[in-house]
Design a protein around this motif. Sequence first.
Motif, short mmCIF file in Angstrom:
data_model
loop_
_atom_site.label_atom_id
_atom_site.label_comp_id
_atom_site.label_asym_id
_atom_site.label_seq_id
_atom_site.Cartn_x
_atom_site.Cartn_y
_atom_site.Cartn_z
N PRO A 51 -34.60 9.93 44.89
CA PRO A 51 -34.43 10.46 46.26
C PRO A 51 -33.44 11.62 46.27
N ALA A 52 -33.60 12.50 47.22
CA ALA A 52 -32.70 13.65 47.37
C ALA A 52 -32.51 13.92 48.86
N GLU A 53 -31.45 14.67 49.17
CA GLU A 53 -31.20 15.04 50.56
C GLU A 53 -32.17 16.14 50.97
N GLU A 65 -38.16 3.83 48.67
CA GLU A 65 -36.75 3.51 48.45
C GLU A 65 -36.39 3.68 46.98
N GLU A 95 -30.00 16.18 58.04
CA GLU A 95 -30.35 15.78 56.68
C GLU A 95 -30.80 14.32 56.64
N THR A 96 -31.75 14.04 55.75
CA THR A 96 -32.21 12.67 55.54
C THR A 96 -32.62 12.52 54.08
N SER A 97 -32.73 11.28 53.62
CA SER A 97 -33.11 11.02 52.23
C SER A 97 -34.63 10.98 52.12
N HIS A 109 -38.21 11.89 49.10
CA HIS A 109 -38.67 12.14 47.73
C HIS A 109 -39.59 13.35 47.74
#
Length: 357
Positions: free
Chosen positions: A53-55, A328, A277-279, A281
């Motif tokens: 995951p990334a921002e 996740e 911003e959110t997490s 993929h």
Amino acid sequence: MNVSQSVKLAGIFVALIVLYFLARGLFGGGASDAAPEAAAADTFTVVVDTISPAEWRDEIVVRGRTKAERKVILRAETSGIVAETPAALGAQVSEGDILCRLNVDARKAQLAEARAAYAKADLDYKAATKLSEGGYRSETAVASVKAARDQAAAALERARVELDKTDIKAPFDGVYDERHAEIGAFLNVGDPCATIIKRSPFLVVGAVSERDVAKVHQGDRGRARLATGETIEGVVRFVSSSADPATRTFDIELEVPNEDGALRDGVTAEFTIFAEETSAHRVPRAALVLNDDGEIGLRSLDKDNIVVFTPVRPIGETPSGFWVAGVEGDIRLIVTGQEYVTAGQKVDAVTADEAGA
């Protein structure tokens, strides 16, 4: 007795057949033991890549224009001929500066007359009050004199206001942007005199679609590029709560500084709003697949190399792939062969680096 050549050949052929079946009976178990190995060799192989995951921050692009936060056309509140326009066009003016001055005509005389009438009415009231204290005037007479004095005070205030209206003043600090009346022009009540614009802050206004309005919030950062070439940054200060009935879009305002006064009102602009911003993929485009129920998702492998299908929601797009939500942590994403496997199937896996080698 001699045996013919044909009989000898037939005997040899029968002997070979008997030997073949005897050998098959003795060694047939070896062939059945090799069957599982052959089946194992047929296990499907896929290529996987570990995705973390990334921002991610969505970007909403809006077409709009610049707009002064405050732009006011000053209008005459009394009639008269323009006698003076003290401020220079385009100059920075302060609150209270005079932009148009009308001829006072008889207004000064009316003020002097009202002032004298009030002075006389005030003396009459004071005299009546003293006489009343000595019992020489009735309360009714005193009340009548007081009413006359109050009426004179109101007339005096009215004359003062009427004279003050001959000076049309700036209501706030800003730029004298347009002159509507020249010296000698006659203005009626409501006729325009001048336009004044507040220099800073400025606004960049536009409209966002129904699809994107939920992504934008007050306080989000934004960057605007103007048709004149400038690039400016600011923050979202307003998002409309109701849609335009005709376009089904929502008004939005980006507030930007303009201390140097370089921005102009009404310039075409394209501005980008950077959402919260959110997490998420980022996955290759080809990795997105449909399951039997028509859901969009990803096929990945668990620690035992069992295929897992995870529904996802695309939330953004880049030249290198899609940003998706619904996953996740790290995943072993199938990037080659995902179309040929199903959830629950056990497969062999190689990494993208190994497949390239």
